[in-house]
Design an enzyme around this catalytic site. Structure first.
Site, PDB file in Angstrom:
ATOM      1  CG  HIS A  81      -5.886   2.261   5.135  1.00  0.00           C
ATOM      2  ND1 HIS A  81      -5.447   3.217   6.017  1.00  0.00           N
ATOM      3  CD2 HIS A  81      -4.877   1.359   5.035  1.00  0.00           C
ATOM      4  CE1 HIS A  81      -4.220   2.906   6.414  1.00  0.00           C
ATOM      5  NE2 HIS A  81      -3.857   1.781   5.835  1.00  0.00           N
ATOM      6  CG  ASN A 105      -1.698   1.237   1.422  1.00  0.00           C
ATOM      7  OD1 ASN A 105      -1.806   2.049   0.504  1.00  0.00           O
ATOM      8  ND2 ASN A 105      -2.268   1.413   2.611  1.00  0.00           N
ATOM      9  CD1 TRP A 106       3.824   1.259  -2.840  1.00  0.00           C
ATOM     10  CD2 TRP A 106       3.893   2.548  -4.678  1.00  0.00           C
ATOM     11  NE1 TRP A 106       4.742   0.714  -3.706  1.00  0.00           N
ATOM     12  CE2 TRP A 106       4.800   1.487  -4.836  1.00  0.00           C
ATOM     13  CE3 TRP A 106       3.751   3.473  -5.702  1.00  0.00           C
ATOM     14  CZ2 TRP A 106       5.586   1.331  -5.986  1.00  0.00           C
ATOM     15  CZ3 TRP A 106       4.517   3.327  -6.855  1.00  0.00           C
ATOM     16  CH2 TRP A 106       5.428   2.262  -6.988  1.00  0.00           C
ATOM     17  CE  LYS A 107      -0.159   3.398   4.730  1.00  0.00           C
ATOM     18  NZ  LYS A 107      -0.181   3.554   6.180  1.00  0.00           N
ATOM     19  CD  GLU A 121      -2.979   5.839   6.503  1.00  0.00           C
ATOM     20  OE1 GLU A 121      -2.983   5.899   5.266  1.00  0.00           O
ATOM     21  OE2 GLU A 121      -2.061   5.299   7.160  1.00  0.00           O
ATOM     22  N   GLY A 146       2.668  -1.047   4.246  1.00  0.00           N
ATOM     23  CA  GLY A 146       2.767   0.356   3.861  1.00  0.00           C
ATOM     24  C   GLY A 146       4.205   0.753   3.612  1.00  0.00           C
ATOM     25  N   GLY A 147       4.867   1.266   4.646  1.00  0.00           N
ATOM     26  CA  GLY A 147       6.222   1.809   4.521  1.00  0.00           C
ATOM     27  C   GLY A 147       7.185   0.893   3.788  1.00  0.00           C
ATOM     28  CD  GLU A 151      -3.661  -2.185   7.355  1.00  0.00           C
ATOM     29  OE1 GLU A 151      -2.548  -2.459   6.867  1.00  0.00           O
ATOM     30  OE2 GLU A 151      -4.289  -1.148   7.084  1.00  0.00           O
ATOM     31  N   GLY A 159       2.382   2.495  10.615  1.00  0.00           N
ATOM     32  CA  GLY A 159       3.350   3.568  10.421  1.00  0.00           C
ATOM     33  C   GLY A 159       4.128   3.943  11.675  1.00  0.00           C
ATOM     34  CB  SER A 173       5.048  -1.630  11.927  1.00  0.00           C
ATOM     35  OG  SER A 173       4.705  -0.258  12.100  1.00  0.00           O
TER      36      SER A 173
HETATM   37  P1  PGA Z   1       2.701   0.396   7.566  1.00  0.00           P
HETATM   38  O1  PGA Z   1       1.244   0.648   6.920  1.00  0.00           O
HETATM   39  O2  PGA Z   1       3.192  -0.912   7.030  1.00  0.00           O
HETATM   40  O3  PGA Z   1       3.510   1.568   7.118  1.00  0.00           O
HETATM   41  O4  PGA Z   1       2.515   0.368   9.042  1.00  0.00           O
HETATM   42  C1  PGA Z   1       0.336  -0.411   6.735  1.00  0.00           C
HETATM   43  C2  PGA Z   1      -0.957   0.131   6.177  1.00  0.00           C
HETATM   44  O5  PGA Z   1      -1.391   1.208   6.610  1.00  0.00           O
HETATM   45  O6  PGA Z   1      -1.592  -0.494   5.301  1.00  0.00           O
END
Ligand code: PGA
Length: 232
Positions: free
Chosen positions: A91, A9-11, A93, A216-217, A157, A163, A195
């Site tokens: 998600h 997930n590149w966001k 966010e 994500g990251g 999640e 993050g 994470s």
């Molecule tokens: P993260 O994000 O791996 O950076 O914690 C995961 C996500 O929000 O899908």
């Protein structure tokens, strides 16, 4: 036997150069399905650059409406037409920053399914909810609108792990995945997100009810992401 899915997930990150760096690196030998969810403006280029690479392309969100007068929205039909096979919905966010409700998330998932996309439905509790021992109630409530959905992927999640660098322990994640398994059944894939990185992926992915990751990251670097793929 449930298939493993490793989804990036590149966001709101990435560009053509990052796509090219993924295209330039060979995908490790794996039985897992591999997916990158990139920003909408990169979808078309992503499907072209990664054609034949074994990496599928998905969206990070989808409109709850079908095509029509919804300025600024992107429909599930459009995502399917550009070559997406999955769409993340709900998600944390989007739930927290854009106030998406469980009902909207369910409408989005329905739109995705109708267009032939597989929805990845995100659920997870906040730190305050976990500290109050409410995590199972919260997740159960988030899953409630999906009781009659046949084909979807769940991503657990925990918001406090996203993050932050502080992933759930394998035991914490497995406990929640087992709880979710009791609701969604044996056939539904349940991904862990929050994470996940090369250093903790192996242990998390070994857990009985963890069927992959939403990353994500660590999906912003082909090296890290493909190390996680190799661990799956
Ligand atoms: P993260 O994000 O791996 O950076 O914690 C995961 C996500 O929000 O899908």
């Amino acid at each position: 036997m449930r298939q493993t899915l490793i989804a990036g997930n590149w966001k709101m990150n990435g560009n053509s150069e990052l796509l090219a760096s993924f295209a330039a690196k060979a995908l490790p030998e794996t039985k897992a399905e591999v997916l990158l969810c990139v920003p909408n403006v990169l979808l078309s280029e992503a499907t072209q650059q990664l054609a034949g690479s074994g990496v599928k392309i998905g969206a990070q969100n989808v409109s709850e409406y079908g095509n029509g007068a919804y300025t600024g929205e992107v429909s599930a039909d459009m995502l399917a037409a550009v070559g997406c096979s999955y769409a993340i919905v709900g998600h944390s966010e989007r739930r927290s920053l854009f106030h998406e409700t469980n009902e909207q998330v369910a409408d989005k998932a329905r739109q995705a399914l109708d267009a032939g996309l597989c929805p990845i439905v995100c659920v997870g509790e906040t730190l305050a909810e976990r500290e109050a021992g409410e995590q199972e109630r919260v997740v159960q409530e988030q899953l409630q609108p999906f009781a009659d959905f046949a084909n979807l992927v769940i991503a657990y999640e925990p918001v406090w792990a996203i993050g932050t660098g502080l992933a759930a322990t394998a035991a914490q994640a497995q406990a929640m995945h087992a709880f979710i398994r009791g609701i969604v059944g044996q056939d539904t894939q349940i991904l862990y997100g929050g994470s996940m990185k090369p250093s903790n992926a192996t242990e998390l992915l070994q857990q009985e009810d963890i069927d992959g990751g939403l990353i994500g990251g660590a999906s912003l670097q082909p090296g890290d992401f493909y190390q996680i793929v190799a661990a799956a």
